[in-house]
Design a protein around this motif. Structure first.
Motif, PDB file in Angstrom:
ATOM      1  N   ASP A  64     -42.780 -77.027   0.048  1.00 34.08           N
ATOM      2  CA  ASP A  64     -42.856 -78.125   1.017  1.00 34.08           C
ATOM      3  C   ASP A  64     -43.180 -77.603   2.415  1.00 34.08           C
ATOM      4  O   ASP A  64     -43.171 -78.368   3.378  1.00 34.08           O
ATOM      5  CB  ASP A  64     -41.543 -78.912   1.038  1.00 34.08           C
ATOM      6  CG  ASP A  64     -40.352 -78.024   1.388  1.00 34.08           C
ATOM      7  OD1 ASP A  64     -40.529 -76.800   1.537  1.00 34.08           O
ATOM      8  OD2 ASP A  64     -39.224 -78.554   1.498  1.00 34.08           O
ATOM      9  N   HIS A  76     -48.735 -84.156  -1.978  1.00 29.72           N
ATOM     10  CA  HIS A  76     -47.963 -85.333  -1.566  1.00 29.72           C
ATOM     11  C   HIS A  76     -47.780 -85.248  -0.052  1.00 29.72           C
ATOM     12  O   HIS A  76     -47.238 -84.254   0.458  1.00 29.72           O
ATOM     13  CB  HIS A  76     -46.595 -85.363  -2.255  1.00 29.72           C
ATOM     14  CG  HIS A  76     -46.675 -85.494  -3.747  1.00 29.72           C
ATOM     15  ND1 HIS A  76     -46.632 -86.695  -4.398  1.00 29.72           N
ATOM     16  CD2 HIS A  76     -46.806 -84.538  -4.709  1.00 29.72           C
ATOM     17  CE1 HIS A  76     -46.718 -86.495  -5.699  1.00 29.72           C
ATOM     18  NE2 HIS A  76     -46.825 -85.188  -5.922  1.00 29.72           N
ATOM     19  N   ASP A  87     -46.030 -86.698   3.358  1.00 33.11           N
ATOM     20  CA  ASP A  87     -44.854 -87.466   3.756  1.00 33.11           C
ATOM     21  C   ASP A  87     -45.240 -88.785   4.404  1.00 33.11           C
ATOM     22  O   ASP A  87     -44.501 -89.774   4.313  1.00 33.11           O
ATOM     23  CB  ASP A  87     -44.003 -86.632   4.724  1.00 33.11           C
ATOM     24  CG  ASP A  87     -43.401 -85.411   4.041  1.00 33.11           C
ATOM     25  OD1 ASP A  87     -43.583 -85.278   2.819  1.00 33.11           O
ATOM     26  OD2 ASP A  87     -42.755 -84.605   4.730  1.00 33.11           O
ATOM     27  N   PRO A  91     -46.133 -91.673   1.117  1.00 30.49           N
ATOM     28  CA  PRO A  91     -45.322 -91.271  -0.042  1.00 30.49           C
ATOM     29  C   PRO A  91     -45.771 -91.901  -1.349  1.00 30.49           C
ATOM     30  O   PRO A  91     -45.445 -91.381  -2.424  1.00 30.49           O
ATOM     31  CB  PRO A  91     -43.911 -91.729   0.345  1.00 30.49           C
ATOM     32  CG  PRO A  91     -44.122 -92.839   1.334  1.00 30.49           C
ATOM     33  CD  PRO A  91     -45.359 -92.479   2.087  1.00 30.49           C
ATOM     34  N   SER A  98     -46.836 -83.364   7.548  1.00 27.57           N
ATOM     35  CA  SER A  98     -46.158 -82.545   6.545  1.00 27.57           C
ATOM     36  C   SER A  98     -46.621 -82.931   5.144  1.00 27.57           C
ATOM     37  O   SER A  98     -46.978 -84.082   4.887  1.00 27.57           O
ATOM     38  CB  SER A  98     -44.644 -82.723   6.654  1.00 27.57           C
ATOM     39  OG  SER A  98     -44.187 -82.330   7.939  1.00 27.57           O
ATOM     40  N   THR A 132     -46.232 -81.716   0.690  1.00 28.93           N
ATOM     41  CA  THR A 132     -45.643 -80.937  -0.393  1.00 28.93           C
ATOM     42  C   THR A 132     -46.743 -80.709  -1.432  1.00 28.93           C
ATOM     43  O   THR A 132     -47.411 -81.669  -1.831  1.00 28.93           O
ATOM     44  CB  THR A 132     -44.456 -81.672  -1.034  1.00 28.93           C
ATOM     45  OG1 THR A 132     -43.449 -81.895  -0.052  1.00 28.93           O
ATOM     46  CG2 THR A 132     -43.861 -80.847  -2.165  1.00 28.93           C
TER      47      THR A 132
END
Length: 366
Positions: free
Chosen positions: A60, A292, A294, A297, A355, A357
Motif C-alpha cells: 500500500d 486500487h 483510495d 474505492p 494513494s 494499493t
C-alpha cells in the motif's frame, strides 16, 4: 393374636426422579461443528496460499506520479501580462506570460550598433590591405627599374674601364660612371628593403584583419544571444498539461531561478510503488498489476510493471545512511517500481500524489 415382637415388613423405597433435564443433542454437535469449520478454514487457507496468495506481492506504499515540468524564465524581468490561471489545461507552445523586454530591446540595438562598428573597421582594414598590396607592387616595380639601371651602369662601367686601358677616356670619367653604378646598386638594395617592409606590413594587416573578423563574429553572436533573450521574454509552455503551483502574479519580479509554475501532463500519469527488498526477487518487467486507488474505492484498474529503480530510495535521499558507523540497525529497504496503467479511459481523473494499493501477479509476464 399376632406376635408383638414380629418384624414389620420392609417398605419398598423408590428412587427419586432427577430434576436436571437431559442435554439436547445440538449442544453436543456445536463444538464439533466449530472444530470442523476451523479445520475447513485452515485447509482452505492453506490451499489459497499454495495456489493463489504466494504468487502475488502487494503493497500500500504506492502513489500516483506524473512527469511534472517546472517552468522557469530564461531572463529576469517584470510580469507585464499573465495569460494562465491555476488548474488551467494548456497546450505545448502556448504563451503563458509576458515579461518586460524594454531593456533587452535596448541591449539588442546596442549590440547591433557594435556589429556595425566592427564591420566598418573591417572594411577600413580591407582598404588598408589593398593600399599595402599596391605599395608592394610599386616597390617591386622600383626594384625592377633599379636593377635595370644597375645593369646598364655595370655595362657602361665595363666599357669605360676598357677605354681607360686603351687611353681613350679619362680616369675621372670612369670614376663618375662607377659612382653612378654604386648609386644604382644602393637603389636596388633600397627597393628590396622597401618590398620586405611592405610585405611585413601586409602580413601584420592580415593578422589584424583576422582579429577584427573574430571581433565581428563575437559581436554578431552577442546579437543572437540578446535576441534569444528578447524572444524568451514571452514564456511558452514546453509541454501540454495542467497548470499547478502558480507562484507569480501580474507585476511580479522574476529571475532565471524563479519557479513560475508547474505543468502536470495528466496523460502520462503512472503508479510508483515502493516494494520491500524481500518482495522483488520474482518480480519482472511486464508482469500484470491490480491497482486500487483510495480516491476511487469502487474501481479496479490494471497495469503492468514498466521499470525498476536502479537503487533503493535511501540512496537518493538528501542524507544517505552511513552504515559504516557503530550505530547500525538493519532496516528493510524499499525499491521504487514504476507501473504503467493500461485500462484507464479518463486519465484526467488521476492526480499525482493520490494513494494506491497494488498487487503484482508473479505468474504473469514474459
Amino acid at each position: 393374636m399376632s406376635d408383638a415382637n414380629a418384624p414389620l415388613p420392609e417398605a419398598s423405597v423408590t428412587p427419586a426422579a432427577s430434576t436436571e433435564p437431559a442435554a439436547p443433542p445440538s449442544r453436543k454437535l456445536l463444538p464439533r461443528l466449530v472444530l470442523l469449520a476451523m479445520l475447513v478454514a485452515l485447509v482452505a487457507g492453506a490451499a489459497y496460499y499454495w495456489t493463489v496468495y504466494r504468487f502475488f506481492e502487494s503493497t500500500d506504499n504506492a502513489y500516483v506520479k506524473a512527469e511534472v515540468t517546472w517552468v522557469m524564465p530564461r531572463v529576469s524581468g517584470e510580469v507585464t501580462r499573465l495569460d494562465v490561471q491555476a488548474n488551467q489545461t494548456i497546450k505545448a507552445g502556448q504563451v503563458l506570460m509576458q515579461l518586460d523586454d524594454r531593456d533587452l530591446q535596448a541591449r539588442s540595438r546596442q549590440a547591433e550598433a557594435v556589429v556595425q562598428i566592427k564591420q566598418a573597421a573591417l572594411g577600413v582594414q580591407n582598404q588598408t590591405e589593398l593600399a599595402t598590396q599596391a605599395a608592394i607592387a610599386e616597390a617591386q616595380a622600383s626594384l625592377a627599374a633599379a636593377r635595370a639601371e644597375a645593369d646598364r651602369l655595370a655595362k657602361e662601367l665595363a666599357r669605360y674601364q676598357s677605354l681607360l686601358r686603351d687611353g681613350v677616356t679619362t680616369r675621372q670619367r670612369v670614376e663618375a660612371v662607377q659612382a653612378q653604378y654604386l648609386t644604382a646598386q644602393a637603389q636596388v638594395n633600397r627597393a628590396q628593403s622597401g618590398i620586405a617592409a611592405a610585405q611585413a606590413q601586409y602580413q601584420a594587416q592580415v593578422a589584424a584583419r583576422g582579429q577584427l573578423q573574430a571581433d565581428l563574429d563575437s559581436a554578431r553572436a552577442n546579437v543572437d544571444l540578446i535576441q534569444v533573450d528578447a524572444g524568451s521574454s514571452a514564456v511558452v509552455a514546453p509541454v501540454s498539461g495542467t497548470v499547478g503551483s502558480l507562484g507569480v502574479r501580474l507585476g511580479s519580479r522574476v529571475t532565471p531561478q524563479t519557479r513560475l509554475l508547474a505543468i502536470v501532463p495528466m496523460d502520462t500519469a503512472y503508479i510508483e510503488a515502493n516494494f520491500k527488498e524481500t518482495q522483488i526477487a520474482k518480480m519482472r518487467v511486464g508482469q500484470q498489476v491490480e491497482i486500487h486507488l483510495d480516491a476511487y474505492p469502487d474501481q479496479v484498474f490494471h497495469g503492468r510493471i514498466s521499470s525498476f529503480s536502479p537503487a533503493s530510495g535511501a540512496e537518493f535521499s538528501l542524507l544517505p545512511p552511513d552504515n559504516a558507523t557503530g550505530n547500525f540497525n538493519k532496516v528493510v529497504q524499499r525499491l521504487p517500481v514504476r507501473i504503467s496503467i493500461d485500462d484507464l479511459k479518463n486519465r484526467q481523473s488521476l492526480r499525482p500524489g493520490l494513494s494506491a494499493t497494488v498487487r503484482v501477479d508473479l505468474r504473469s509476464g514474459a
